[in-house]
Design a protein around this motif. Structure first.
Motif, PDB file in Angstrom:
ATOM      1  N   MET A  87      63.009  29.260   4.431  1.00  0.00           N
ATOM      2  CA  MET A  87      63.831  28.074   4.170  1.00  0.00           C
ATOM      3  C   MET A  87      63.053  27.043   3.353  1.00  0.00           C
ATOM      4  O   MET A  87      63.591  26.440   2.436  1.00  0.00           O
ATOM      5  N   PHE A  91      64.202  25.585  -0.096  1.00  0.00           N
ATOM      6  CA  PHE A  91      64.316  24.150  -0.376  1.00  0.00           C
ATOM      7  C   PHE A  91      63.529  23.776  -1.630  1.00  0.00           C
ATOM      8  O   PHE A  91      64.005  23.034  -2.482  1.00  0.00           O
ATOM      9  N   GLN A  94      65.296  25.224  -4.749  1.00  0.00           N
ATOM     10  CA  GLN A  94      66.713  24.984  -5.064  1.00  0.00           C
ATOM     11  C   GLN A  94      66.891  24.143  -6.326  1.00  0.00           C
ATOM     12  O   GLN A  94      67.808  24.377  -7.101  1.00  0.00           O
ATOM     13  N   ARG A 124      71.259  30.107  -3.666  1.00  0.00           N
ATOM     14  CA  ARG A 124      72.596  29.675  -3.263  1.00  0.00           C
ATOM     15  C   ARG A 124      73.037  28.491  -4.106  1.00  0.00           C
ATOM     16  O   ARG A 124      74.007  27.824  -3.794  1.00  0.00           O
ATOM     17  N   MET A 176      65.477  12.661  -2.461  1.00  0.00           N
ATOM     18  CA  MET A 176      65.559  13.566  -3.610  1.00  0.00           C
ATOM     19  C   MET A 176      65.036  12.938  -4.893  1.00  0.00           C
ATOM     20  O   MET A 176      64.727  13.638  -5.844  1.00  0.00           O
TER      21      MET A 176
ATOM     22  N   ALA B 324      70.705  11.155   3.088  1.00  0.00           N
ATOM     23  CA  ALA B 324      70.145  11.669   1.837  1.00  0.00           C
ATOM     24  C   ALA B 324      69.483  10.535   1.069  1.00  0.00           C
ATOM     25  O   ALA B 324      68.468  10.713   0.407  1.00  0.00           O
ATOM     26  N   THR B 332      59.336  18.637   2.941  1.00  0.00           N
ATOM     27  CA  THR B 332      60.192  19.444   2.084  1.00  0.00           C
ATOM     28  C   THR B 332      61.615  19.583   2.628  1.00  0.00           C
ATOM     29  O   THR B 332      62.586  19.314   1.925  1.00  0.00           O
ATOM     30  N   GLN B 333      61.726  19.999   3.893  1.00  0.00           N
ATOM     31  CA  GLN B 333      63.051  20.297   4.452  1.00  0.00           C
ATOM     32  C   GLN B 333      63.975  19.092   4.376  1.00  0.00           C
ATOM     33  O   GLN B 333      65.146  19.201   4.021  1.00  0.00           O
ATOM     34  N   ARG B 335      63.622  16.214   2.544  1.00  0.00           N
ATOM     35  CA  ARG B 335      63.862  15.720   1.190  1.00  0.00           C
ATOM     36  C   ARG B 335      64.915  16.568   0.471  1.00  0.00           C
ATOM     37  O   ARG B 335      65.879  16.070  -0.092  1.00  0.00           O
ATOM     38  N   GLU B 336      64.701  17.891   0.518  1.00  0.00           N
ATOM     39  CA  GLU B 336      65.593  18.785  -0.202  1.00  0.00           C
ATOM     40  C   GLU B 336      66.854  19.078   0.602  1.00  0.00           C
ATOM     41  O   GLU B 336      67.928  19.224   0.037  1.00  0.00           O
ATOM     42  N   GLY B 337      66.697  19.173   1.915  1.00  0.00           N
ATOM     43  CA  GLY B 337      67.814  19.558   2.771  1.00  0.00           C
ATOM     44  C   GLY B 337      68.913  18.510   2.808  1.00  0.00           C
ATOM     45  O   GLY B 337      70.101  18.838   2.727  1.00  0.00           O
ATOM     46  N   GLY B 339      69.722  16.272   0.588  1.00  0.00           N
ATOM     47  CA  GLY B 339      70.440  16.271  -0.694  1.00  0.00           C
ATOM     48  C   GLY B 339      71.360  17.467  -0.824  1.00  0.00           C
ATOM     49  O   GLY B 339      72.484  17.360  -1.326  1.00  0.00           O
ATOM     50  N   TRP B 340      70.875  18.584  -0.359  1.00  0.00           N
ATOM     51  CA  TRP B 340      71.644  19.818  -0.463  1.00  0.00           C
ATOM     52  C   TRP B 340      72.890  19.745   0.426  1.00  0.00           C
ATOM     53  O   TRP B 340      74.011  20.076   0.018  1.00  0.00           O
ATOM     54  N   ARG B 343      75.430  17.535  -1.070  1.00  0.00           N
ATOM     55  CA  ARG B 343      76.128  18.173  -2.186  1.00  0.00           C
ATOM     56  C   ARG B 343      77.218  19.124  -1.676  1.00  0.00           C
ATOM     57  O   ARG B 343      78.347  19.131  -2.172  1.00  0.00           O
ATOM     58  N   GLN B 347      81.266  18.726  -2.165  1.00  0.00           N
ATOM     59  CA  GLN B 347      82.067  19.791  -2.771  1.00  0.00           C
ATOM     60  C   GLN B 347      83.239  20.170  -1.873  1.00  0.00           C
ATOM     61  O   GLN B 347      84.343  20.408  -2.355  1.00  0.00           O
ATOM     62  N   ASP B 360      76.307  27.770   5.477  1.00  0.00           N
ATOM     63  CA  ASP B 360      75.125  27.262   4.785  1.00  0.00           C
ATOM     64  C   ASP B 360      74.746  25.886   5.314  1.00  0.00           C
ATOM     65  O   ASP B 360      73.587  25.607   5.591  1.00  0.00           O
ATOM     66  N   GLU B 363      73.167  26.174   8.570  1.00  0.00           N
ATOM     67  CA  GLU B 363      71.841  26.798   8.462  1.00  0.00           C
ATOM     68  C   GLU B 363      70.822  25.792   7.928  1.00  0.00           C
ATOM     69  O   GLU B 363      69.680  25.718   8.407  1.00  0.00           O
ATOM     70  N   ILE B 364      71.232  25.002   6.949  1.00  0.00           N
ATOM     71  CA  ILE B 364      70.325  23.999   6.386  1.00  0.00           C
ATOM     72  C   ILE B 364      69.988  22.960   7.451  1.00  0.00           C
ATOM     73  O   ILE B 364      68.824  22.615   7.654  1.00  0.00           O
ATOM     74  N   VAL B 368      66.266  21.913   9.066  1.00  0.00           N
ATOM     75  CA  VAL B 368      65.705  20.560   9.014  1.00  0.00           C
ATOM     76  C   VAL B 368      65.392  20.057  10.426  1.00  0.00           C
ATOM     77  O   VAL B 368      64.537  19.210  10.623  1.00  0.00           O
TER      78      VAL B 368
END
Lengths: 556, 401
Positions: A87, A91, A94, A124, A176, B324, B332-333, B335-337, B339-340, B343, B347, B360, B363-364, B368
């Protein structure tokens, strides 16, 4: 010592080491980005997560910030560890631009390496969804940043705070939008700036000197020692001689620091890092020249040495050994200096010899690595005996003075460019000596006035050993053969010896070194093999205390 | 009340006087007996925190965490504006208990007016010998300072707050080894307590620990300030005994749901706590253990009421937008998670969601959860996971494919 268990393997580990180092000792790799043994722990990349069982409780911890303690049971393969690694990689990737085909780090990138080992997931994220950041940011004279490739591990930031103390870089923004950048109006310009490129685990920070020059998988490397000052930082020479059409003539592609606990730890200075350009410089001397050969198509080394030998013999007979002087170089290896010493002082009884001039350029010195003395082997020269010790013998500067005063008839100069220390009219008068033999790597005014010129091999083109300022003898390795007619300096002295009746049996640098260790007390007990990988101290010189390379006042 | 003269008429600083006659260890014992728990979010025992201070390390500091920024929480503001002397008195008692030499009150940057009031209170206290050297004629010397934050949510996390106070970017430190009670501000022992926690300390002395504890439940001493918001008729701050029934708060004190609509869910402890469906929330009592038993947490006691007109996916979008934006960007998780997840949620609401997105998203959130330096990871993972689990049909309705 405490006993821990890593993946079922029992290991004894010293106190106060973290789980990454403990696992390394057990031969198990724990992937990580932000952790670096030379820097403080950030604990932010979360790649080194492990499952630790202690007192019957299992927990997911980060290896970098967890100290190994008696009885810990560590699993690097537990399901949730593997899941987390995957994961974290997902991350990090991505929003990664996946521009590996044009990335200089491709081939030695920890994103690539770890993806192949621990990731292997399908993306993904649609390409159009990727978060964009700045690219090709000119940080300073040596480094370029690509923010999209950056994993924000903060190694570079910590290096600049903790080692150089200059703090040019910071991570700005939050979430981000976090982005590595220089502090406003500050350029990443310090004597160690290139180290941030070594530290960068990905292709975010690239070296302007190496950018787009070679794919790393074309590079070969040999261990060596930096020649840019008397510290003798351990380095690796990365070279490529299979693609001569790329970057004409450039064989060395880059130098990288090589860890040595006592000398340079993980770092080298920029001066040393980019010093290799001299090796492939267009002004390298590649042919033997004699003054009498003007117009002659192919002078060979034998003829040049015969002329020199004749001049030495003449001077000795007519004016005695005091009329001959040698100005050697502290840039030469121990082997060079040993054979030089053997030939001129022991065999020929030459009176005046030195390796130093008062006006030699000196560098900046600091508490990190750099030394003011720029010669890599002055200590070696002193130990071998190339010093104007006794009375009546001339120092380097006096040798030149005596040559101009017609007290010296034959002068042998290695590497020194005397045009830098003499007025032009005096310099030209040196050409009126009975014989001036010059050994050098590069084109210089000396070539114009010398009677004989012999090109010598650069340090990367030969094996050798050098003694740094601490008294540590370290080895360089030949990466590729010398250019043209260039050859190691000691070989020249060996051939000259043959012309004046001295037979030196040693045919390789290793054999010369073996002879040196027998005959010079300071080198007694050393062997050629023992100098790899991290060198050995001269006999009777104590190992210096291990000094963690740090600025005077580390930032908290 | 925010004026010293008025506050003193109501007995302000009397309890400080009393505490100063006691040994510091006795003060800690007394607070321990009261069962006072931290009101910042984690509900950690206040006295236990105070007792973690290493014996031989000086100087020591007390930090008042007034960086109240958890969405839905607005109780500390009330104390800062209306009763700053209760806070100062409590902080001074705490400083005496741990022998700290300074109190830093870290107030969120947006609280201009509360900061002004607290500064005024500090000046008044100092002028009257209640702060500074030889407080109330004792040997105890302690100063207080306010420090405005710069608007970052994560500076309410105690180690992030300390970094910020040191002049750095507010990024939490990892524990171990950076437990503030041992290695805190400027690397020395530091007690970080919430405004409400410290403001309750004088009451522990006034009522005595037994009577204070008896106000609440066995494990939750005293009262609690509940920030009631959302779809209720009477939102606001309510001071209630610990263990007060949730139904009573919403339907009696809160005046029921807006326009008599139906209750859909309750977020009992600020935006980072898992959501409780109306069914789960029925009949629970508001103390740390009971809320935890129902599958959520009391946190900062910010009760947000969600009625039937609120779309849970929209609520998640609101939560994720906040997190976010506020992730410090260190791990990492997170910061990126964050935002992801944002998103994906966007959507979904834009009608571009795929059925895979729900899994997803979960899971994300799971990746985190609990894998980062600070509790920000769980703070974003818990609402996400609970919304998805408990209201999955609402998300599924948005998926087109």
């Amino acid at each position: 010592m405490s006993r821990i268990e890593i993946d079922g393997k029992s290991v004894d580990v010293p106190p106060n080491i973290n789980l990454i180092e403990a696992a390394r000792a057990a031969g198990i790799e724990i992937p990580h980005y932000c952790y670096h043994p030379g820097l403080s722990v950030a604990g932010s990349c979360r790649m080194c997560q492990l499952e630790v069982e202690q007192n019957g409780r299992k927990a997911l911890v980060i290896g970098c910030a967890t100290t190994a303690a008696e009885g810990m049971k560590i699993s690097t393969t537990a399901e949730r560890v593997l899941k987390q690694r995957q994961m974290v990689l997902e991350f990090l990737l991505q929003n990664h631009p996946l521009d590996c085909p044009i990335c200089d780090d491709a081939g030695e990138c920890e994103l690539q390496n770890y993806y192949m080992k621990y990731g292997l997931h399908d993306s993904r994220v649609e390409l159009a969804e990727k978060y964009r950041k700045h690219k090709v940011i000119d940080l300073g004279p040596t480094v370029v940043l690509d923010s999209e490739r950056c994993v924000l591990c903060s190694r570079c930031v910590r290096f600049l705070q903790e080692i150089t103390g200059t703090g040019e870089l910071g991570i700005f923004g939050q979430g981000m939008d976090s982005e590595l950048l220089t502090i406003p109006s500050v350029r990443l310009d310090n004597p160690y700036s290139g180290c941030v490129v070594d530290l960068c685990p990905v292709g975010a920070l690239t070296d302007k000197d190496f950018r787009f020059k070679r794919r790393v998988w074309y590079l070969k490397k040999v261990p060596s020692v930096c020649q840019a000052c008397s510290r003798g930082c351990n380095i690796e020479i990365y070279y490529d001689i299979r693609h001569p059409y790329k970057g004409p003539g450039r064989r060395i592609q880059r130098l990288k620091p090589r860890y040595n606990h006592f000398v340079n730890e993980w770092w080298i200075c920029d001066r040393g890092r980019y010093s290799y350009h001299a090796v492939d410089a267009p002004d390298r001397l590649t042919t033997v020249q004699t003054r009498s050969s003007n117009g002659d198509s192919a002078p060979n080394i034998k003829r040049v040495l015969q002329e020199a030998a004749r001049a030495i013999k003449n001077a000795k007979e007519k004016h005695g050994t005091k009329s001959i002087a040698v100005l050697g170089s502290a840039n030469s290896s121990n082997e060079d200096l040993y054979v030089l010493h053997r030939l001129f002082t022991q065999h020929l009884g030459v009176h005046h010899f030195d390796v130093s001039l008062k006006s030699e350029p000196s560098g900046e010195e600091d508490e990190i690595l750099r030394k003011a003395d720029l010669a890599p082997n002055r200590r070696g020269a002193l130990e071998i005996g190339l010093r104007p010790a006794a009375s009546g013998k001339f120092s380097g500067d006096n040798i030149i003075r005596a040559a101009l005063a017609h007290e010296i008839y034959v002068l042998i100069v290695v590497r020194h460019d005397l045009s830098l220390v003499l007025r032009p009219e005096d310099f030209n008068r040196l050409g009126n000596l009975d014989h001036l033999l010059y050994l050098g790597e590069h084109e210089s005014p000396m070539v114009g006035i010398a009677h004989g010129v012999i090109p010598i091999a650069a340090w990367a083109e030969r094996d050798g050993s050098y003694t740094n300022f601490q008294g540590r003898v370290q080895r360089t390795t030949q990466a590729f053969p010398p250019l043209g007619q260039a050859r190691p300096e000691w070989e020249v002295w060996r051939l000259l010896g043959a012309e004046v009746g001295l037979t030196i049996k040693a045919k390789t640098a290793e054999e010369v070194f073996a002879e040196l260790t027998k005959n010079v007390a300071a080198f007694r007990g050393l062997t050629w093999e023992s100098l790899i990988p991290s060198g050995r101290m001269l006999a009777g010189v104590p190992e210096p205390p291990y000094r963690k390379v740090r600025t005077a006042r580390p930032l908290e | 009340m925010h004026r010293l003269s008025v506050a003193r008429q109501h007995g302000a600083y009397e309890m400080l006087q009393k505490a100063l006659t006691m040994e510091p260890a006795q003060v800690v014992e007394l607070v321990k007996a009261s069962g006072l728990r931290g009101h910042g979010g984690a509900g950690f025992s206040a006295s236990l925190k105070w007792s973690f201070v290493p014996k031989d390390k000086f100087p020591r500091y007390v930090i008042v965490n007034a960086d109240e920024s958890e969405p839905g929480t607005f109780k500390d503001r009330l104390i800062l504006e209306r009763d700053p002397h209760a806070l100062l008195e409590g902080a001074l008692i705490c400083a005496w208990a741990v022998q700290a030499e300074a109190i830093y009150i870290y107030i969120r940057g947006e609280y201009f007016y509360p900061t002004k009031i607290v500064n005024q209170a500090i000046e008044e206290a100092r002028a009257n010998g209640l702060l500074g050297e030889r407080i109330l004629g004792s040997d105890f010397t302690c100063n207080a300072h306010t420090h405005p934050g710069a608007g970052m949510y994560i500076c309410g996390e105690e180690t992030g707050l300390i970094e910020s106070l040191e002049g750095k970017k507010g990024q939490p430190r990892f524990k171990p080894p950076y437990y503030p009670a041992a290695i805190g501000l400027w690397q020395v022992p530091t007690i970080v307590n919430n405004v409400e926690t410290l403001a309750a300390v004088p009451w522990v002395f006034r009522l005595g620990p037994e009577e204070f504890a008896a106000l609440g439940t066995p494990k939750n001493g005293g009262t609690c300030l509940f920030s009631l918001s959302g779809c209720v008729n009477n939102p606001g701050v309510y001071e209630l005994p610990m263990g007060f029934p949730l139904d009573g708060l919403i339907h009696n004190l809160g005046g029921g749901i807006l326009e008599n609509r139906k209750l859909k869910a309750v977020i009992p402890g600020g935006s980072s706590s898992p959501i409780l469906t109306a069914k789960e929330a029925r009949g629970i009592r508001l103390d740390f253990e009971s809320v935890a038993a129902a599958g959520s947490m009391l946190g900062s006691a910010a009760v947000m009421v969600v009625d039937e007109t609120i779309s849970i996916p929209r609520l998640l979008l609101w939560v994720l937008r906040f997190y976010a934006h506020e992730s410090c960007g260190q791990c990492t998780q997170c910061r990126e998670g964050t935002g992801w997840m944002l998103r994906l949620c966007k959507q979904l609401l834009e009608g571009k969601g795929k059925s895979r997105d729900l899994d997803d998203l979960y899971e994300i959130a799971d990746a985190v959860d609990g894998t980062t330096i600070c509790a920000f990871g769980p703070a974003v993972a818990w609402p996400t996971k609970s919304y998805l689990k408990k209201f999955r049909h609402e998300f599924e309705a948005l998926v087109r494919e």
